[in-house]
Write a protein that holds these residues in place. Structure first.
Motif, PDB file in Angstrom:
ATOM      1  N   THR A  46     -38.151  11.838  17.191  1.00  0.00           N
ATOM      2  CA  THR A  46     -38.720  12.048  15.874  1.00  0.00           C
ATOM      3  C   THR A  46     -38.860  10.772  14.979  1.00  0.00           C
ATOM      4  O   THR A  46     -39.263  10.891  13.702  1.00  0.00           O
ATOM      5  N   SER A  47     -38.757   9.800  15.598  1.00  0.00           N
ATOM      6  CA  SER A  47     -39.093   8.413  14.767  1.00  0.00           C
ATOM      7  C   SER A  47     -40.297   8.181  14.366  1.00  0.00           C
ATOM      8  O   SER A  47     -40.368   7.334  13.433  1.00  0.00           O
ATOM      9  N   ASN A  48     -41.544   8.942  14.612  1.00  0.00           N
ATOM     10  CA  ASN A  48     -42.771   8.580  14.299  1.00  0.00           C
ATOM     11  C   ASN A  48     -43.391   9.756  13.757  1.00  0.00           C
ATOM     12  O   ASN A  48     -44.550   9.976  13.989  1.00  0.00           O
ATOM     13  N   THR A  49     -42.470  10.715  13.232  1.00  0.00           N
ATOM     14  CA  THR A  49     -43.006  11.987  12.667  1.00  0.00           C
ATOM     15  C   THR A  49     -42.321  12.447  11.523  1.00  0.00           C
ATOM     16  O   THR A  49     -41.700  11.782  11.031  1.00  0.00           O
ATOM     17  N   ALA A  50     -42.975  13.153  10.923  1.00  0.00           N
ATOM     18  CA  ALA A  50     -42.530  13.902   9.725  1.00  0.00           C
ATOM     19  C   ALA A  50     -42.709  15.549   9.688  1.00  0.00           C
ATOM     20  O   ALA A  50     -43.678  15.912  10.463  1.00  0.00           O
ATOM     21  N   VAL A  51     -42.376  16.229   8.905  1.00  0.00           N
ATOM     22  CA  VAL A  51     -42.916  17.545   8.693  1.00  0.00           C
ATOM     23  C   VAL A  51     -43.215  18.006   7.147  1.00  0.00           C
ATOM     24  O   VAL A  51     -42.677  17.377   6.307  1.00  0.00           O
ATOM     25  N   MET A  52     -44.618  18.480   7.447  1.00  0.00           N
ATOM     26  CA  MET A  52     -45.024  18.927   6.022  1.00  0.00           C
ATOM     27  C   MET A  52     -44.695  20.463   5.725  1.00  0.00           C
ATOM     28  O   MET A  52     -45.033  21.198   6.534  1.00  0.00           O
ATOM     29  N   LEU A  53     -44.011  20.990   4.731  1.00  0.00           N
ATOM     30  CA  LEU A  53     -43.739  22.186   4.461  1.00  0.00           C
ATOM     31  C   LEU A  53     -44.899  22.801   3.831  1.00  0.00           C
ATOM     32  O   LEU A  53     -45.915  22.505   3.205  1.00  0.00           O
ATOM     33  N   ALA A  54     -44.985  24.221   3.890  1.00  0.00           N
ATOM     34  CA  ALA A  54     -45.857  25.263   3.602  1.00  0.00           C
ATOM     35  C   ALA A  54     -47.229  24.698   3.468  1.00  0.00           C
ATOM     36  O   ALA A  54     -47.973  24.815   2.796  1.00  0.00           O
ATOM     37  N   LEU A  55     -47.593  24.451   4.864  1.00  0.00           N
ATOM     38  CA  LEU A  55     -49.037  23.788   4.898  1.00  0.00           C
ATOM     39  C   LEU A  55     -49.904  24.811   5.758  1.00  0.00           C
ATOM     40  O   LEU A  55     -49.399  25.513   6.720  1.00  0.00           O
ATOM     41  N   ASP A  73     -42.790  18.170  -0.200  1.00  0.00           N
ATOM     42  CA  ASP A  73     -43.244  18.794   0.984  1.00  0.00           C
ATOM     43  C   ASP A  73     -43.247  17.993   1.914  1.00  0.00           C
ATOM     44  O   ASP A  73     -43.450  18.745   3.203  1.00  0.00           O
ATOM     45  N   ILE A  74     -43.121  16.701   1.740  1.00  0.00           N
ATOM     46  CA  ILE A  74     -42.943  15.980   3.265  1.00  0.00           C
ATOM     47  C   ILE A  74     -41.580  15.655   3.496  1.00  0.00           C
ATOM     48  O   ILE A  74     -40.508  15.207   2.765  1.00  0.00           O
ATOM     49  N   LYS A  75     -41.006  15.959   4.629  1.00  0.00           N
ATOM     50  CA  LYS A  75     -39.816  15.926   5.041  1.00  0.00           C
ATOM     51  C   LYS A  75     -39.620  14.959   6.074  1.00  0.00           C
ATOM     52  O   LYS A  75     -40.302  15.061   7.160  1.00  0.00           O
ATOM     53  N   TRP A  76     -38.255  14.205   6.461  1.00  0.00           N
ATOM     54  CA  TRP A  76     -38.052  13.454   7.687  1.00  0.00           C
ATOM     55  C   TRP A  76     -38.074  14.869   8.744  1.00  0.00           C
ATOM     56  O   TRP A  76     -37.385  15.785   8.673  1.00  0.00           O
TER      57      TRP A  76
END
Length: 110
Positions: free
Chosen positions: A16-25, A92-95
């Protein structure tokens, strides 16, 4: 661009070191990836110098398509750090690791 969906269980096992999660997309089939890269590099300043190489819907939410629409964002250039202060400006951007911990109750594991 990798747009293959990923299960919540698979998400737990990735680097997960080079990722993120975008919520409600919601990502359409004709998504303009240059526009998305501009958003993360310039508009939000979250990932300057990085480009998206994957935008994958996280599957397995308990409500199916009526539930969560969250996407794993995968970026190139792991040697360039994300801007953590810029991330704080956009709720809305989460680790990815935080997302896994905080939203596990909304997903089923295989």
């Amino acid at each position: 661009m990798n747009t293959t969906p990923i299960s919540f269980t698979e998400l737990r096992g990735i680097d997960t070191s080079n990722t993120a999660v975008m919520l409600a997309l919601y990502v359409s089939e004709d998504q303009d990836w240059d526009e998305a890269n501009h958003y993360f590099q310039v508009d939000t300043e979250f990932a300057p110098g990085k480009n998206l190489i994957g935008c994958r819907r996280i599957m397995g939410n308990l409500l199916g398509d009526k539930g969560r629409w969250d996407y794993l964002l995968e970026f190139d250039h792991p040697e360039i750090p994300f801007n953590p202060i810029a991330r704080l400006k956009f709720s809305d951007i989460k680790w990815t690791d935080d997302f896994i911990d905080n939203y596990a109750k909304d997903y089923e594991d295989d």
